[in-house]
Design a protein around this motif. Structure first.
Motif, PDB file in Angstrom:
ATOM      1  N   LEU A 310      -0.088 -40.029  68.976  1.00  0.00           N
ATOM      2  CA  LEU A 310      -0.907 -38.834  69.164  1.00  0.00           C
ATOM      3  C   LEU A 310      -0.100 -37.544  69.149  1.00  0.00           C
ATOM      4  O   LEU A 310      -0.678 -36.451  69.011  1.00  0.00           O
ATOM      5  N   LYS A 311       1.195 -37.636  69.273  1.00  0.00           N
ATOM      6  CA  LYS A 311       2.034 -36.439  69.236  1.00  0.00           C
ATOM      7  C   LYS A 311       2.200 -35.903  67.818  1.00  0.00           C
ATOM      8  O   LYS A 311       2.560 -34.743  67.621  1.00  0.00           O
ATOM      9  N   ASP A 312       1.942 -36.759  66.833  1.00  0.00           N
ATOM     10  CA  ASP A 312       2.126 -36.365  65.438  1.00  0.00           C
ATOM     11  C   ASP A 312       0.877 -35.652  64.915  1.00  0.00           C
ATOM     12  O   ASP A 312      -0.240 -36.143  65.042  1.00  0.00           O
ATOM     13  N   SER A 313       1.037 -34.499  64.300  1.00  0.00           N
ATOM     14  CA  SER A 313      -0.090 -33.690  63.838  1.00  0.00           C
ATOM     15  C   SER A 313      -0.937 -34.404  62.790  1.00  0.00           C
ATOM     16  O   SER A 313      -2.176 -34.336  62.821  1.00  0.00           O
ATOM     17  N   ASP A 314      -0.296 -35.072  61.861  1.00  0.00           N
ATOM     18  CA  ASP A 314      -1.034 -35.785  60.819  1.00  0.00           C
ATOM     19  C   ASP A 314      -1.849 -36.928  61.411  1.00  0.00           C
ATOM     20  O   ASP A 314      -2.994 -37.174  61.010  1.00  0.00           O
ATOM     21  N   ASN A 315      -1.256 -37.629  62.359  1.00  0.00           N
ATOM     22  CA  ASN A 315      -1.960 -38.728  63.011  1.00  0.00           C
ATOM     23  C   ASN A 315      -3.190 -38.213  63.769  1.00  0.00           C
ATOM     24  O   ASN A 315      -4.273 -38.807  63.713  1.00  0.00           O
ATOM     25  N   ARG A 316      -3.010 -37.120  64.482  1.00  0.00           N
ATOM     26  CA  ARG A 316      -4.113 -36.547  65.241  1.00  0.00           C
ATOM     27  C   ARG A 316      -5.252 -36.145  64.309  1.00  0.00           C
ATOM     28  O   ARG A 316      -6.430 -36.380  64.602  1.00  0.00           O
ATOM     29  N   PHE A 317      -4.892 -35.538  63.190  1.00  0.00           N
ATOM     30  CA  PHE A 317      -5.918 -35.133  62.233  1.00  0.00           C
ATOM     31  C   PHE A 317      -6.708 -36.341  61.742  1.00  0.00           C
ATOM     32  O   PHE A 317      -7.938 -36.308  61.639  1.00  0.00           O
ATOM     33  N   LYS A 318      -6.004 -37.404  61.463  1.00  0.00           N
ATOM     34  CA  LYS A 318      -6.670 -38.609  60.971  1.00  0.00           C
ATOM     35  C   LYS A 318      -7.663 -39.150  61.999  1.00  0.00           C
ATOM     36  O   LYS A 318      -8.803 -39.513  61.659  1.00  0.00           O
ATOM     37  N   LEU A 319      -7.247 -39.202  63.254  1.00  0.00           N
ATOM     38  CA  LEU A 319      -8.126 -39.705  64.302  1.00  0.00           C
ATOM     39  C   LEU A 319      -9.312 -38.769  64.537  1.00  0.00           C
ATOM     40  O   LEU A 319     -10.449 -39.211  64.708  1.00  0.00           O
ATOM     41  N   LEU A 320      -9.036 -37.475  64.539  1.00  0.00           N
ATOM     42  CA  LEU A 320     -10.102 -36.496  64.727  1.00  0.00           C
ATOM     43  C   LEU A 320     -11.118 -36.576  63.596  1.00  0.00           C
ATOM     44  O   LEU A 320     -12.330 -36.535  63.815  1.00  0.00           O
ATOM     45  N   TYR A 321     -10.616 -36.699  62.390  1.00  0.00           N
ATOM     46  CA  TYR A 321     -11.514 -36.720  61.246  1.00  0.00           C
ATOM     47  C   TYR A 321     -12.381 -37.973  61.244  1.00  0.00           C
ATOM     48  O   TYR A 321     -13.557 -37.937  60.856  1.00  0.00           O
ATOM     49  N   ALA A 322     -11.804 -39.073  61.670  1.00  0.00           N
ATOM     50  CA  ALA A 322     -12.583 -40.315  61.728  1.00  0.00           C
ATOM     51  C   ALA A 322     -13.779 -40.161  62.661  1.00  0.00           C
ATOM     52  O   ALA A 322     -14.845 -40.753  62.443  1.00  0.00           O
ATOM     53  N   GLN A 323     -13.627 -39.336  63.706  1.00  0.00           N
ATOM     54  CA  GLN A 323     -14.703 -39.165  64.682  1.00  0.00           C
ATOM     55  C   GLN A 323     -15.637 -38.003  64.355  1.00  0.00           C
ATOM     56  O   GLN A 323     -16.843 -38.083  64.612  1.00  0.00           O
ATOM     57  N   LYS A 324     -15.101 -36.929  63.789  1.00  0.00           N
ATOM     58  CA  LYS A 324     -15.890 -35.716  63.615  1.00  0.00           C
ATOM     59  C   LYS A 324     -16.025 -35.256  62.161  1.00  0.00           C
ATOM     60  O   LYS A 324     -16.696 -34.257  61.893  1.00  0.00           O
ATOM     61  N   GLY A 325     -15.413 -35.971  61.251  1.00  0.00           N
ATOM     62  CA  GLY A 325     -15.401 -35.538  59.857  1.00  0.00           C
ATOM     63  C   GLY A 325     -16.776 -35.423  59.227  1.00  0.00           C
ATOM     64  O   GLY A 325     -17.073 -34.441  58.529  1.00  0.00           O
ATOM     65  N   ASP A 326     -17.624 -36.409  59.449  1.00  0.00           N
ATOM     66  CA  ASP A 326     -18.963 -36.389  58.842  1.00  0.00           C
ATOM     67  C   ASP A 326     -19.759 -35.179  59.313  1.00  0.00           C
ATOM     68  O   ASP A 326     -20.386 -34.478  58.509  1.00  0.00           O
ATOM     69  N   ALA A 327     -19.744 -34.932  60.597  1.00  0.00           N
ATOM     70  CA  ALA A 327     -20.493 -33.801  61.150  1.00  0.00           C
ATOM     71  C   ALA A 327     -19.945 -32.483  60.616  1.00  0.00           C
ATOM     72  O   ALA A 327     -20.705 -31.568  60.264  1.00  0.00           O
ATOM     73  N   PHE A 328     -18.623 -32.385  60.524  1.00  0.00           N
ATOM     74  CA  PHE A 328     -17.988 -31.176  60.026  1.00  0.00           C
ATOM     75  C   PHE A 328     -18.381 -30.903  58.589  1.00  0.00           C
ATOM     76  O   PHE A 328     -18.758 -29.792  58.219  1.00  0.00           O
ATOM     77  N   MET A 329     -18.330 -31.935  57.742  1.00  0.00           N
ATOM     78  CA  MET A 329     -18.635 -31.739  56.330  1.00  0.00           C
ATOM     79  C   MET A 329     -20.101 -31.429  56.099  1.00  0.00           C
ATOM     80  O   MET A 329     -20.459 -30.628  55.229  1.00  0.00           O
ATOM     81  N   LYS A 330     -20.983 -32.032  56.880  1.00  0.00           N
ATOM     82  CA  LYS A 330     -22.413 -31.728  56.742  1.00  0.00           C
ATOM     83  C   LYS A 330     -22.683 -30.278  57.108  1.00  0.00           C
ATOM     84  O   LYS A 330     -23.477 -29.581  56.461  1.00  0.00           O
ATOM     85  N   GLU A 331     -22.040 -29.814  58.168  1.00  0.00           N
ATOM     86  CA  GLU A 331     -22.207 -28.425  58.583  1.00  0.00           C
ATOM     87  C   GLU A 331     -21.657 -27.477  57.529  1.00  0.00           C
ATOM     88  O   GLU A 331     -22.269 -26.448  57.201  1.00  0.00           O
TER      89      GLU A 331
END
Length: 417
Positions: A310-331
């Protein structure tokens, strides 16, 4: 399924969607659209037209795009509308960057250029270079837009963002969905070198091991298995020892990945994934994978990897996107559809239409489509650059390929399916 070497990568390729305002006539073909703050070169719209055409092909089984219907529109009209929507999203992301006082760093700009250079050389120049798309326009739409999308997304959902995901949720998602494995593999084939009578060189051929040869390899690997299970060796140490004895490549890999993700399923054989998913934390097994490899693998306790991951920025982005990516892209898509304030170069849009990428189907293609109406969609889907949420999903996976998070793309010796 190939067993490929997991390796770090850079942001890959995915573009997005955007509809909108007025038009202007003229003979200047250097630009496609502009707002009060940004003017986009013609190549951005033409590239998005290519994306829209590719996406359209995945939405129909009709082999002739001039006869196809998508969302109750004729396909060629749908493509033109989609290309404008995609272009609108370029403007929208710029607005969001400005509103949040974000900008690409010098390093990110350099990486974006390199990403665009590679993709342009390897794939897109042959399709777009003769259609008034300069590489500089391609860089804006293909690579820079992807970096901007990531920064905007993180400004919303990462630490201190307006909709920041709690650290506890990231931790829980990671530990529930990810696996951490150490593995090494031995191909069940042998290499032989032979000279060619028709040339002065030599060629290398691989042949499957006999049952007796396989048994000998398994016996040796069983010894390493016992030592790893007893704690005398790690998989990494066993791999190094085997490579040294046999004067061969050390095939050790550590992989931390969601084994259900496309990153993993495109890199690891399905039977290996299934076996690892069934293993317990701390368990080590010797697997025969796809009849072409012996794989010595340990499934580590994933909770011991959480903090560093979780300290790695790329890793965090991947995890965040897996959870919030669909909602973000629809918006984002909803905003892009109603985006205002764009002036379009009407003359350019009249000249560069979906016809630019249209190819009339051959008689054999039509016949083939009649036999199997799904093949056309499958083929075009593979060629498609993807749009909207599916494209963004690709961005998420490939963005994170730039670190250990997507430190996944397996080893060079190839397994045959």
């Amino acid at each position: 399924m190939k067993l490929k070497k997991f390796t770090a990568g850079v942001l890959a390729c995915a573009l997005f969607v955007g509809g909108a305002a007025g038009c202007i006539a003229g003979n200047d073909e250097s630009w496609c659209a502009k707002t009060s703050s940004t003017t986009l070169p013609a190549g951005v719209y033409i590239y998005e037209l290519y994306n829209a055409y590719s996406e359209a092909q995945t939405k129909t089984t009709e082999s002739d795009m001039k006869k196809a219907k998508i969302d109750n529109k004729d396909a060629m009209t749908w493509i033109a509308d989609r290309a404008k929507q995609l272009t609108n999203e370029v403007f929208l992301l710029d607005d969001k960057m400005s509103a949040s006082k974000l900008s690409l760093t010098s390093k990110e700009k350099t990486e974006a250029k390199q990403t665009a250079d590679n993709a342009w050389t390897q794939q897109y120049s042959s399709v777009l270079a003769d259609k008034n798309v300069a590489e500089s326009s391609f860089q804006i739409a293909y690579a820079e837009n992807t970096y901007k999308l990531r920064k905007v997304f993180q400004s919303i959902y990462d630490t201190n963002g307006s909709k920041a995901v709690p650290e506890s949720e990231l931790k829980s998602y990671f530990e529930k969905n990810y696996s951490d494995i150490d593995y090494t593999y031995v191909p069940l084939e042998k290499q032989s070198t032979s000279s060619s009578s028709s040339s002065s060189g030599t060629s290398s051929e691989s042949t499957a091991m006999t049952d007796k040869e396989k048994a000998a390899v398994k016996k040796e690997l069983d010894t390493y298995l016992t030592q790893v299970q007893s704690g005398k060796l790690t998989v990494k140490e066993a791999s190094a020892a085997y490579a040294k004895i046999h004067s061969t490549t050390d095939n050790y890999q550590n992989v931390t990945e969601n084994l259900s993700s496309s990153t993993a399923t495109s890199s690891l054989p399905s039977d290996m994934i299934e076996a690892v998913q069934a293993m317990k934390n701390g368990e080590t097994r010797l697997l025969e994978v796809s009849s072409y490899y012996y794989v010595l693998v340990t499934k580590n306790d994933i909770t011991k990897k959480t903090s560093s991951y979780l300290k790695d920025s790329d890793n965090r982005f991947k995890l965040l996107y897996a959870q919030k990516g669909d909602a973000f892209m629809k918006e984002l898509e909803t905003e892009a559809k109603s985006y205002k304030g764009v002036t379009w170069n009407e003359e350019l849009l009249k000249k560069y239409t979906a016809e630019l990428f249209y190819t009339a189907p051959s008689s054999s293609a039509v016949a083939s489509a009649a036999v199997d109406t799904t093949s056309s969609a499958a083929t075009s889907s593979a060629a498609s650059s993807a749009a909207a949420s599916s494209a963004a999903s690709s961005v998420a996976a490939s963005s994170t390929a730039s670190s250990a998070a997507a430190s996944s793309t397996a080893s060079s010796a190839a397994a045959k399916k």
